[in-house]
Motif scaffolding. Structure first.
Motif, mmCIF file in Angstrom:
data_model
loop_
_atom_site.group_PDB
_atom_site.id
_atom_site.type_symbol
_atom_site.label_atom_id
_atom_site.label_comp_id
_atom_site.label_asym_id
_atom_site.label_seq_id
_atom_site.Cartn_x
_atom_site.Cartn_y
_atom_site.Cartn_z
ATOM 1 N N LEU A 129 0.764 -0.941 0.649
ATOM 2 C CA LEU A 129 0.347 -0.016 -0.330
ATOM 3 C C LEU A 129 1.299 1.770 -0.169
ATOM 4 O O LEU A 129 0.504 2.500 -0.642
ATOM 5 C CB LEU A 129 -1.399 0.175 0.787
ATOM 6 C CG LEU A 129 -1.837 -1.311 1.468
ATOM 7 C CD1 LEU A 129 -2.730 -1.203 2.677
ATOM 8 C CD2 LEU A 129 -2.908 -0.812 -0.001
ATOM 9 N N ARG A 134 -0.853 4.804 -0.998
ATOM 10 C CA ARG A 134 -2.659 5.067 -0.182
ATOM 11 C C ARG A 134 -1.760 4.894 1.097
ATOM 12 O O ARG A 134 -1.203 4.225 2.420
ATOM 13 C CB ARG A 134 -3.035 3.497 -0.446
ATOM 14 C CG ARG A 134 -3.385 3.709 -1.068
ATOM 15 C CD ARG A 134 -3.841 2.603 -1.609
ATOM 16 N NE ARG A 134 -5.096 1.586 -1.309
ATOM 17 C CZ ARG A 134 -5.208 1.086 -1.799
ATOM 18 N NH1 ARG A 134 -4.940 0.580 -3.023
ATOM 19 N NH2 ARG A 134 -6.705 0.024 -0.629
ATOM 20 N N ASP A 136 -2.444 6.500 5.283
ATOM 21 C CA ASP A 136 -3.059 6.062 5.784
ATOM 22 C C ASP A 136 -2.527 4.467 5.986
ATOM 23 O O ASP A 136 -2.756 3.507 7.081
ATOM 24 C CB ASP A 136 -4.039 6.648 6.330
ATOM 25 C CG ASP A 136 -4.092 8.296 5.858
ATOM 26 O OD1 ASP A 136 -3.004 8.520 6.322
ATOM 27 O OD2 ASP A 136 -4.895 9.032 5.746
ATOM 28 N N GLU A 137 -3.615 3.589 5.095
ATOM 29 C CA GLU A 137 -4.345 2.638 4.429
ATOM 30 C C GLU A 137 -2.566 1.616 5.543
ATOM 31 O O GLU A 137 -2.750 0.570 5.796
ATOM 32 C CB GLU A 137 -4.705 1.978 3.651
ATOM 33 C CG GLU A 137 -5.393 2.638 3.049
ATOM 34 C CD GLU A 137 -6.249 2.374 2.224
ATOM 35 O OE1 GLU A 137 -7.176 1.251 1.466
ATOM 36 O OE2 GLU A 137 -6.097 3.510 0.889
ATOM 37 N N ALA A 141 -2.078 -1.204 8.089
ATOM 38 C CA ALA A 141 -1.397 -2.332 8.179
ATOM 39 C C ALA A 141 -0.359 -2.490 9.033
ATOM 40 O O ALA A 141 -0.752 -3.801 9.204
ATOM 41 C CB ALA A 141 -1.736 -2.745 6.625
#
Length: 208
Positions: A129, A134, A136-137, A141
């Motif tokens: 990610l 991406r 924040d994701e 994770a």
């Protein structure tokens, strides 16, 4: 504290029973017995229902071509375990173009949905990610993997790589440093040291 009433009971069709026997044989390191049960299952039901067991056998045999073909079939089956999408993601890891990374992220998302405690899948998902931007994701994770197994050096290194990819170098250095401090093997220590050196290099400083 377990009771018999806590387990669901159902009739198992012959084809599914054969697949379950094949899985057990694989887990017990009995490949010949597994193949016999797999042949029986293929006679009794759809061939794709046996794809994950075929993948397990191919993985044990180090047959990469058969492994990937079986995994591609297995991830389309409703009864798959989290192992199938996670293992396929690791097989596709060499592809660095955005389309390949998105496919890997989707597979890892499947793995974590099937088993929210799959810490390895969470850590790897964070790195992918981050590569996709991406942010924040990715951090969520990677931190999920650490929350599941706090003593894992590997997960700290994954978080370090996420921060480095996102150009948050001080946080990357900190995570890599923790990974090096809790490493339990020379391989883990070397991996953490590489992540540390990468964060230092990207940050524009000379390593100490």
């Amino acid at each position: 504290r377990l009771t018999r009433d806590g387990f669901a009971v159902r009739d198992v069709p012959e084809a599914e029973a054969a697949v379950l026997r094949a899985r057990l044989h694989v887990a017990m390191n009995r490949p010949d017995d597994a193949r016999k049960a797999l042949t029986e299952a293929e006679k009794l039901g759809p061939a794709d229902a046996t794809a994950e067991v075929s993948a397990l056998l191919a993985d044990e045999a180090k047959d990469d071509e058969a492994l990937q073909a079986a995994l591609e079939r297995a991830v389309l089956q409703p009864g798959m375990s989290r192992w199938a999408p996670y293992r396929l993601a690791t097989e596709l890891a060499t592809g660095q173009d955005r389309k390949a990374l998105e496919r890997v992220a989707t597979l890892l998302g499947q793995a974590t949905a099937l088993n929210p405690n799959a810490d390895g899948a969470w850590g790897y998902l964070g790195e992918v990610l981050a590569a996709l931007g991406r942010a924040d994701e990715a951090i969520v994770a990677a931190e999920k993997a650490i929350a599941l197994v706090p003593a894992s050096s590997r997960h700290r290194v994954s978080l370090a790589r996420v921060y480095t990819r996102l150009e948050r170098y001080p946080e990357g250095l900190k995570a890599a440093g923790v990974g090096r401090a809790i490493a339990r093997s020379p391989a883990e220590r070397d991996d953490a040291q590489r992540a540390l050196a990468e964060a230092v290099l990207q940050d524009g400083h000379q390593p100490c």
